[in-house]
Design a protein around this motif. Sequence first.
Motif, PDB file in Angstrom:
ATOM      1  N   TYR A   1       0.822  -1.209   0.000  1.00 44.45           N
ATOM      2  CA  TYR A   1       0.000   0.000   0.000  1.00 44.45           C
ATOM      3  C   TYR A   1       0.861   1.266   0.000  1.00 44.45           C
ATOM      4  CZ  TYR A   1      -3.268  -3.622   1.385  1.00 44.45           C
ATOM      5  OH  TYR A   1      -4.006  -4.772   1.430  1.00 44.45           O
ATOM      6  N   GLY A   2       0.258   2.351  -0.442  1.00 45.83           N
ATOM      7  CA  GLY A   2       0.911   3.650  -0.400  1.00 45.83           C
ATOM      8  C   GLY A   2       1.295   4.217  -1.749  1.00 45.83           C
ATOM      9  N   ASN A   3       1.123   3.448  -2.825  1.00 47.43           N
ATOM     10  CA  ASN A   3       1.503   3.930  -4.160  1.00 47.43           C
ATOM     11  C   ASN A   3       0.290   4.583  -4.829  1.00 47.43           C
ATOM     12  OD1 ASN A   3       2.987   4.375  -6.500  1.00 47.43           O
ATOM     13  ND2 ASN A   3       2.500   2.355  -7.336  1.00 47.43           N
ATOM     14  N   PHE A   4      -0.109   5.756  -4.309  1.00 47.64           N
ATOM     15  CA  PHE A   4      -1.289   6.428  -4.842  1.00 47.64           C
ATOM     16  C   PHE A   4      -1.087   7.935  -4.757  1.00 47.64           C
ATOM     17  CE2 PHE A   4      -2.007   6.160  -0.309  1.00 47.64           C
ATOM     18  CZ  PHE A   4      -2.589   7.372   0.015  1.00 47.64           C
ATOM     19  N   THR A   5      -1.910   8.645  -5.509  1.00 43.59           N
ATOM     20  CA  THR A   5      -1.881  10.106  -5.509  1.00 43.59           C
ATOM     21  C   THR A   5      -3.267  10.628  -5.194  1.00 43.59           C
ATOM     22  OG1 THR A   5      -0.156  10.107  -7.216  1.00 43.59           O
ATOM     23  CG2 THR A   5      -1.373  12.165  -6.860  1.00 43.59           C
ATOM     24  N   PRO A   6      -3.457  11.339  -4.068  1.00 45.57           N
ATOM     25  CA  PRO A   6      -4.783  11.879  -3.728  1.00 45.57           C
ATOM     26  C   PRO A   6      -5.271  12.825  -4.818  1.00 45.57           C
ATOM     27  CG  PRO A   6      -3.289  12.013  -1.855  1.00 45.57           C
ATOM     28  CD  PRO A   6      -2.456  11.640  -3.034  1.00 45.57           C
ATOM     29  N   PRO A   7      -6.589  12.978  -4.940  1.00 47.47           N
ATOM     30  CA  PRO A   7      -7.116  13.857  -5.989  1.00 47.47           C
ATOM     31  C   PRO A   7      -6.716  15.310  -5.751  1.00 47.47           C
ATOM     32  CG  PRO A   7      -8.854  13.168  -4.482  1.00 47.47           C
ATOM     33  CD  PRO A   7      -7.654  12.357  -4.152  1.00 47.47           C
ATOM     34  N   SER A   8      -6.430  15.972  -6.829  1.00 46.51           N
ATOM     35  CA  SER A   8      -6.074  17.388  -6.775  1.00 46.51           C
ATOM     36  C   SER A   8      -7.337  18.238  -6.834  1.00 46.51           C
ATOM     37  CB  SER A   8      -5.152  17.744  -7.939  1.00 46.51           C
ATOM     38  OG  SER A   8      -5.833  17.558  -9.173  1.00 46.51           O
ATOM     39  N   GLY A   9      -7.142  19.542  -6.630  1.00 47.89           N
ATOM     40  CA  GLY A   9      -8.284  20.443  -6.661  1.00 47.89           C
ATOM     41  C   GLY A   9      -9.016  20.418  -7.986  1.00 47.89           C
ATOM     42  N   ALA A  10      -8.281  20.241  -9.078  1.00 49.15           N
ATOM     43  CA  ALA A  10      -8.916  20.232 -10.393  1.00 49.15           C
ATOM     44  C   ALA A  10      -9.768  18.991 -10.607  1.00 49.15           C
ATOM     45  CB  ALA A  10      -7.844  20.319 -11.479  1.00 49.15           C
ATOM     46  N   GLN A  11      -9.496  17.908  -9.860  1.00 51.33           N
ATOM     47  CA  GLN A  11     -10.254  16.665 -10.022  1.00 51.33           C
ATOM     48  C   GLN A  11     -11.485  16.607  -9.127  1.00 51.33           C
ATOM     49  OE1 GLN A  11      -6.709  14.290  -9.142  1.00 51.33           O
ATOM     50  NE2 GLN A  11      -6.965  13.277 -11.126  1.00 51.33           N
ATOM     51  N   ILE A  12     -11.600  17.518  -8.177  1.00 51.42           N
ATOM     52  CA  ILE A  12     -12.733  17.543  -7.273  1.00 51.42           C
ATOM     53  C   ILE A  12     -13.762  18.544  -7.793  1.00 51.42           C
ATOM     54  CG2 ILE A  12     -13.500  18.054  -4.929  1.00 51.42           C
ATOM     55  CD1 ILE A  12     -10.759  17.194  -3.940  1.00 51.42           C
ATOM     56  N   MET A  13     -14.984  18.051  -8.007  1.00 56.45           N
ATOM     57  CA  MET A  13     -16.040  18.874  -8.588  1.00 56.45           C
ATOM     58  C   MET A  13     -17.133  19.133  -7.554  1.00 56.45           C
ATOM     59  SD  MET A  13     -16.415  16.929 -12.265  1.00 56.45           S
ATOM     60  CE  MET A  13     -16.799  15.388 -11.436  1.00 56.45           C
ATOM     61  N   ASP A  14     -17.792  20.263  -7.718  1.00 52.88           N
ATOM     62  CA  ASP A  14     -18.952  20.560  -6.896  1.00 52.88           C
ATOM     63  C   ASP A  14     -20.154  19.756  -7.380  1.00 52.88           C
ATOM     64  OD1 ASP A  14     -17.625  22.399  -5.284  1.00 52.88           O
ATOM     65  OD2 ASP A  14     -18.050  24.060  -6.651  1.00 52.88           O
ATOM     66  N   GLN A  15     -21.018  19.419  -6.432  1.00 54.09           N
ATOM     67  CA  GLN A  15     -22.262  18.721  -6.760  1.00 54.09           C
ATOM     68  C   GLN A  15     -23.389  19.373  -5.985  1.00 54.09           C
ATOM     69  OE1 GLN A  15     -22.826  14.662  -5.315  1.00 54.09           O
ATOM     70  NE2 GLN A  15     -23.660  14.062  -7.288  1.00 54.09           N
ATOM     71  N   HIS A  16     -24.481  19.679  -6.686  1.00 52.13           N
ATOM     72  CA  HIS A  16     -25.631  20.307  -6.037  1.00 52.13           C
ATOM     73  C   HIS A  16     -26.877  19.904  -6.825  1.00 52.13           C
ATOM     74  CE1 HIS A  16     -27.371  24.126  -3.930  1.00 52.13           C
ATOM     75  NE2 HIS A  16     -28.061  23.030  -3.676  1.00 52.13           N
ATOM     76  N   ILE A  17     -27.590  18.932  -6.294  1.00 53.36           N
ATOM     77  CA  ILE A  17     -28.769  18.386  -6.963  1.00 53.36           C
ATOM     78  C   ILE A  17     -29.981  18.554  -6.060  1.00 53.36           C
ATOM     79  CG2 ILE A  17     -29.880  16.254  -7.750  1.00 53.36           C
ATOM     80  CD1 ILE A  17     -27.217  15.376  -8.867  1.00 53.36           C
TER      81      ILE A  17
END
Length: 648
Positions: free
Chosen positions: A357-373
């Motif tokens: 474990y540990g070979n990963f990259t957390p999502p960056s700001g550009a990959q996180i989207m707003d959601q409002h439904i």
Amino acid sequence: MEAVVVTETALKVDVPLVETPRPASVVEREELDERNVQSLDETFRYRAGVLSGHFGDDNDTDWFKIRGYDQSTYQDGLRVYRDGFYQWLPEPFGLSRVELLKGPASILYGETPPGGVINAISKRPTEESRGLVEVQAGNYEHRQVGIDVSGPAAGTDDVRYRMVGLFRSGEGDIDFTENERYYLAPSLEWDVTEDTELTLLSSFQKDDAVPYNGFKLPYGTVQDTPFGKVDPSTSYSEPSYDTNEREQSRIGYELDHRIDDTWRVEQRMRYSEVDLLLRSSYIAFQTGPRTGAQGLTYRDGRIDSWTLDNRVVGKWFTDRTENTLLLGLDYQDLEKQGEQANLFGTFGTIDLFDPQYGNFTPPSGAQIMDQHINKEQIGLYAQNQLRIDDRWVLLAGARHDQADVSDRVSGQEADVDETSLSAGLMYIADNGLNPYLSYTESFEPIAGTDQNGDLYDPIQGRQLEAGVKYAPRHLDGYVTAAAYRIEEENTLATTGGGAQAQVGERNTDGFEIESVAYFTEQLQATLAYTYNDSVTRNTATSGSEARAPLIPRNMASVWLDYAFDNAAPGLKIGGGVRYNGESEDKFRDVTVPSYTVLDLMARYDFGANWSAQVNVNNATDEEYVASCDYWCYYGAQRRYQASVSYRW
């Protein structure tokens, strides 16, 4: 078990299960305790038409397929929203019973999938003082303490209370997964007048978990590899990063008022919210003989919902008839707001047979989207049940709904106007053999978007059913049998990237038998058999047909328990066998073998108030793949729990 089992979910008015032309099942508190039900999806393991456990021992979601389709979950007659990963999880310890209405049910409940409605009924205040303290322990570090006290409020005859509390912790089948739950549910009942009763219901639940991800590839589960099979406990997640922090709370009331001997009014209202922080990584696809790419599901947000149901019920008689009229107006409002990210195969890499474990990259700001439904629905419904000469039951209903779904981020909106119909006919015979016919419809607007960002179209369903219900006077219980056909349009299906798309329709032809009865005063049996031929048609590929994934054609179960009233007073033993036939995943060209699981129980009541009980699920520790649908999932491993309880 009493001979007359009453259900409110089937018609929204109390009715004997065997005297309504609707397919329904009920699991009472006694059975929940006997089988030590730990999650809602364990409730109907021994009922016909219900598939559960097909994704393994999940601590994130209660998974059901009813007659091959999804279902809606209600609590106390009002919908609880379980949208995407924002899952409301009813705590079984806080329930008095669970009811199931099978098949399309929009006539009474508005938007519902074709599978039907599961209604979890909360524990209520009692007229007499009573209490329960229970302590449990088991494998996988299972620990549980439950408290349940109720009775009249001090110094009053018309106010009653109940307080239910629970703490539970334990580990999951998969390495490094765990969950810790705190639950508190106070309620109050007040006889305002002789004709008016008000019940206040509330609960708070907090879960802190390392989420279960049962995702496995066919490679290494149902398919051989040069490196052998993948161990069921293997985790393809990131234990140091993943988390599932959920808080759910609700408050509401039930108001009942009798106008006169004919008419009464009922109102049900609830506000609920779910706060969620979810980081859940998983295996996405294979990249080499030993390696795979990981994906990530990220959610940080909340759901707020209001639900309101107003009913007027009239009941009147003539020399030959009994008429029950139900008129209703209900309203549902949902707002889902937060941040989300879906990284399919771009989160990290992992060894399939020896994960490091540990070979990963957390999502960056550009990959996180707003959601409002936002989703809003209002429905007007009418239903009439007419009994003629205590022989014929005629049931008819109609409903009109207006539902609006909007995505405030993308600006997309969808307005749905639907009219749903239902009808039923039953003949009540002196010998207890009651044949019936019924027709029902359903629709379901989807508060979400596909992989292209487009709103889904509503899913529509309809069912035609013929059956018989048998409850003779000499049998303390019932037997039901039914044959049905369900048709669904705008079906969601898993596509190549694991995403959901509306690419077809599904037809299901089924047959089921169910019985719960005492053969003697000591021996009780629960029997169920289901045949389900569910076929999907992909309109995107010139109408090609395939068996619906996950759904076995054949399922059967039997549970027997025996009370040693004479030979060993206080001793009761029970056991059950659950069989699921083979299922298919045509997308992966995979056939999942059938499997059989054994469950056992023993209880001893000693003294005036004490009980000790042991439950073992999957007693033989059968290792099996429960289902495949793009991914494959191992079934739940052996679990045993011992409990000691004191009642007064």
